[in-house]
Each structure stands twice: as C-alpha cells, then as structure tokens.
Design a protein around this motif. Structure first.
Motif, PDB file in Angstrom:
ATOM      1  N   LEU A 231      12.925  -0.123  -2.857  1.00 23.53           N
ATOM      2  CA  LEU A 231      12.428  -0.530  -4.168  1.00 23.53           C
ATOM      3  C   LEU A 231      13.493  -1.233  -4.997  1.00 23.53           C
ATOM      4  CD1 LEU A 231      10.375   2.679  -4.866  1.00 23.53           C
ATOM      5  CD2 LEU A 231       9.420   0.398  -4.672  1.00 23.53           C
ATOM      6  N   VAL A 243       2.366  -3.144  -3.941  1.00 27.22           N
ATOM      7  CA  VAL A 243       2.640  -1.902  -3.215  1.00 27.22           C
ATOM      8  C   VAL A 243       1.532  -1.683  -2.188  1.00 27.22           C
ATOM      9  CG1 VAL A 243       3.013   0.593  -3.398  1.00 27.22           C
ATOM     10  CG2 VAL A 243       3.777  -0.927  -5.246  1.00 27.22           C
ATOM     11  N   GLU A 251      -1.401  -1.438  -5.647  1.00 22.80           N
ATOM     12  CA  GLU A 251      -0.993  -1.801  -7.003  1.00 22.80           C
ATOM     13  C   GLU A 251      -0.224  -3.114  -6.957  1.00 22.80           C
ATOM     14  OE1 GLU A 251       0.971   0.168 -11.046  1.00 22.80           O
ATOM     15  OE2 GLU A 251       0.900   1.330  -9.190  1.00 22.80           O
ATOM     16  N   LEU A 258       5.825  -2.792 -13.421  1.00 18.88           N
ATOM     17  CA  LEU A 258       5.625  -1.807 -12.359  1.00 18.88           C
ATOM     18  C   LEU A 258       6.660  -0.697 -12.437  1.00 18.88           C
ATOM     19  CD1 LEU A 258       3.769  -1.601  -9.677  1.00 18.88           C
ATOM     20  CD2 LEU A 258       5.935  -2.027  -8.528  1.00 18.88           C
ATOM     21  N   TYR A 259       7.902  -1.055 -12.730  1.00 18.38           N
ATOM     22  CA  TYR A 259       8.964  -0.052 -12.772  1.00 18.38           C
ATOM     23  C   TYR A 259       8.927   0.779 -14.053  1.00 18.38           C
ATOM     24  CZ  TYR A 259      11.252  -1.503  -8.494  1.00 18.38           C
ATOM     25  OH  TYR A 259      11.520  -1.741  -7.177  1.00 18.38           O
ATOM     26  N   PRO A 262       4.362   2.605 -13.752  1.00 18.91           N
ATOM     27  CA  PRO A 262       3.507   2.566 -12.557  1.00 18.91           C
ATOM     28  C   PRO A 262       2.184   3.265 -12.835  1.00 18.91           C
ATOM     29  CG  PRO A 262       5.264   4.185 -12.297  1.00 18.91           C
ATOM     30  CD  PRO A 262       5.567   3.435 -13.552  1.00 18.91           C
ATOM     31  N   HIS A 264      -0.573   3.584 -10.184  1.00 18.54           N
ATOM     32  CA  HIS A 264      -1.187   4.239  -9.025  1.00 18.54           C
ATOM     33  C   HIS A 264      -0.405   5.502  -8.654  1.00 18.54           C
ATOM     34  CE1 HIS A 264      -2.752   4.890  -4.963  1.00 18.54           C
ATOM     35  NE2 HIS A 264      -3.767   4.113  -5.311  1.00 18.54           N
ATOM     36  N   TYR A 266       0.390   6.765  -5.830  1.00 16.88           N
ATOM     37  CA  TYR A 266       1.361   6.527  -4.769  1.00 16.88           C
ATOM     38  C   TYR A 266       2.604   5.834  -5.309  1.00 16.88           C
ATOM     39  CZ  TYR A 266       3.415   4.677  -0.464  1.00 16.88           C
ATOM     40  OH  TYR A 266       4.278   4.357   0.553  1.00 16.88           O
ATOM     41  N   THR A 267       2.402   4.854  -6.177  1.00 18.65           N
ATOM     42  CA  THR A 267       3.543   4.160  -6.783  1.00 18.65           C
ATOM     43  C   THR A 267       4.361   5.125  -7.632  1.00 18.65           C
ATOM     44  OG1 THR A 267       2.128   2.195  -6.917  1.00 18.65           O
ATOM     45  CG2 THR A 267       4.240   2.096  -8.040  1.00 18.65           C
TER      46      THR A 267
END
Length: 370
Positions: A231, A243, A251, A258-259, A262, A264, A266-267
C-alpha cells in the motif's frame, strides 16, 4: 445473483479516458481426465471488473496475492485470453483484436515486470535487448537512428552509455529494473503497466525506482497502471487507487481519499495493518484482524465475495446479492451494501468474523500474567 454480474464503470469524457475496462472476465478452465480433456470448473481470476484510466494518470491496483490484479494487467496486453468484457484503448477494443492487430498496437502498451533479472535475456547485452523491440515494431529509420533512441532512453533512466555493451548479470537489481523500464520506454508507449515494479528490490532502492517512474511520467506525459500489494508503494506514486479482492474491484478512490477515509470493510482491514512510523499513533490506533482463510477463486462465495470474512456482514443481503460499485462521494466508488451505514455507525462489527484490537487490549495483552 450470479458471480458473473458486471460492475458499473464510471462515465468519463472520451477525450480524457485512455484505457477503459468494462466488465472484464478472465476465467481459467480446470481440467480432469486421463488426457485432461474434460472441463470440470473454472478459476474466476478476474470476474466483472470495470475501471478507467485518464491520459497522464497513474492508477494503482492493490490487493493480496491471488486477487487477480496481475492477471488483469496481463489481460490488458492480451498475454492471457479474455473470457468476456471490453478493454478499450482509445477507440479500439483490444479484446476483439487478433494476434496481428495486437502486434500493431502493442508498442503503445508496454509492461515492466516484477523480476528484473528473470525478464531480461541473459544472453543479450543491453543494446540488443532494447534493439529487439524497435526491430519488432519497425521503429527507427536505420541502425544509427535506433542507436540514438537507445542512448536517449538510457540517459532518461539514469544509465550510462557504456551500459549498452554490458549484460544483465553485470548490473545491480535497481539497475536491472532501470533496463526493464528502458525496454518499455524506448518504444515511446502511451501506457506502461508496472507489475510489482519494486517488490524484488531492496527498500533502499525502491524509492529511487519510484521517483524515476514519476520523473519520466512528468517529462513524457505517460499513463501508468501500477500493480502492487504494498500500500505504501501505490500511495507514493498513484493518483487513483483501486482495491481488488477475489477477482473483483471492491473500492476505488483518489489516493488521498482512500487513505484518509476507506469505505469498504476489506480496505479498512488493509489500512489498519499498515504500520505508522509515529509510535504514539501506532500504539493508540485500532487494528482490524480478519479471521478465516481467503476463499478459493475456483469456488467464490455467493453474494458479496468478502462476506465470509467481513466484520460488518448482514447475512440477509450480503450472503445472497453481489453489491454493485456505487459512488458515495466524488470519484469514490465502493462495492458494499452497507458502506455508508458503516461510516455512519449504523452497522456495528461482528467480533466472530474479525476483532478490532483497541489500544487498551494491546496494553493488556502485553502485560505478563500474574
């Protein structure tokens, strides 16, 4: 719903989108029998992925081993057969091209491989390695013109002119990856697919190669699809990150979004596993440890692919209906039925599937028993 149900691609203006993937499927047959002539199933390596990449953009594709990200990259180049869907490079659907058609466009689509030594012919010197692509695609007017192209390319990747007469084993790992980048770059492509471009290199060399890719992109307005499991690597270089999990895109968002937030499950779990260099933050942040094994891509779960390990699973919907990608905020797409409810705190995690480790629990676990 069927495991082959497509995800919805984001609409982008045609003049901005260079590569568009729509409902891409790559299924490998499983064979049995004395002569392996009977198909008994399929491995759903890539199963209904849709994404688009703008000209001059870097798209980072991440996920754990076996999620299908490398297969997707190879499918774009038609190095593996495409089962279904479209891969549009400009106005051309690569999935419909034959071998001769792909040969004509492949100089515009190049790949940098994970293993810099294994991807280079040890019997050829650097000049021959770079010259091979120019000859194959009939680029350059004569040998002198091609030699000048090679010299310019070596200079662009930070290698001296005398590298032309040397062989791959005479270089360090970082230098060999620069040769791999030069081999792709010498053809002046529009898109370069970087498959784990620094995973085989020492940490001290990784940043040099990533910075080189960044500099080349700015100079030549290149477009990158960067495939990685790290990542930190994709965050360093990517504008947009997707992802993948078990053959599906779960996602997609601009890198910073995203960072920082997040959506999802899983993310969220992936992000919580990334170490933070600040010890105060590292000791006081929540970690999410997923339980259970990754399902087989030959027998993916029904409904949401992640529901067998998801802390926020709601059985009545997650087990039966595959979630579609939907945009929760500008450019931020998520394939999760309850992504917004999770963010709003309306759906709480189930500790039987994954247990958040809070700072107090870490501290308690670290104390010796009395």
């Amino acid at each position: 719903m069927s495991h082959t149900e497509p995800q919805t691609a984001v609409d982008q203006p045609d003049d901005e989108t260079l590569l568009s993937i729509d409902d891409l499927k790559v299924h490998f047959p499983l064979k049995e029998g004395v002569l392996f002539d009977r198909t008994v199933g399929h491995v759903y390596a890539v199963d209904g992925v849709s994404l688009s990449i703008k000209r001059g953009e870097t798209y980072g594709l991440v996920g754990e081993s076996g999620c299908g990200k490398t297969t997707l990259g190879r499918a774009v180049l038609r190095l593996v057969d495409i089962t279904g869907g479209q891969v549009r490079f400009g106005e051309t659907d690569l999935a419909q091209l034959g071998s001769e058609g792909m040969r004509k466009v492949r100089s515009n689509l190049q790949m940098v491989f994970q293993d810099p030594l294994g991807s280079l012919d040890p019997r050829q010197n650097v000049e021959s390695i770079l010259l091979e692509g120019l000859r194959t695609h009939n680029i350059g007017t004569d040998r002198n013109d091609r030699r000048e192209r090679i010299l310019r390319t070596l200079d662009a990747v930070g290698l001296p002119q005398n590298a032309m007469s040397r062989y791959p084993h005479e270089f360090s790992g970082g230098q060999r990856q620069r040769i791999g980048i030069a081999r792709a770059l010498v053809l002046e492509p529009d898109i370069i697919i970087c498959d784990e471009p620094v995973s085989a290199l020492d940490v001290s060399i990784q940043a040099q190669v990533l910075n080189l890719l960044d500099e080349i992109q700015k100079d030549l307005n290149l477009t990158y699809l960067v495939i990685a499991h790290d990542l930190a690597v994709v965050r360093h270089i990517s504008d947009v990150i997707g992802v993948m999990y078990l053959g599906s895109l779960v996602e997609e968002a601009p890198s910073d979004a995203l960072y920082s937030e997040p959506k999802h499950p899983y993310t969220k779990a992936l992000m919580s596993a990334v170490p933070v260099p600040d010890p105060d933050i590292e000791d006081n942040r929540e970690r999410i440890l997923l339980r259970g094994d990754l399902p087989s891509p030959a027998n993916p779960p029904t409904g949401c692919r992640f529901h067998t390990r998801c802390p926020w699973r709601q059985a009545e919907l997650c087990d039966t209906e595959r979630p579609q990608m939907r945009e929760l905020s500008t450019g931020h797409r998520v394939a999760c039925h309850y992504a917004q409810d999770i963010a709003d705190g309306k759906v709480l995690p189930n500790k039987d599937l994954a247990e958040p480790i809070l700072p107090e629990a870490k501290e308690s676990a670290s104390r010796p028993s009395e």
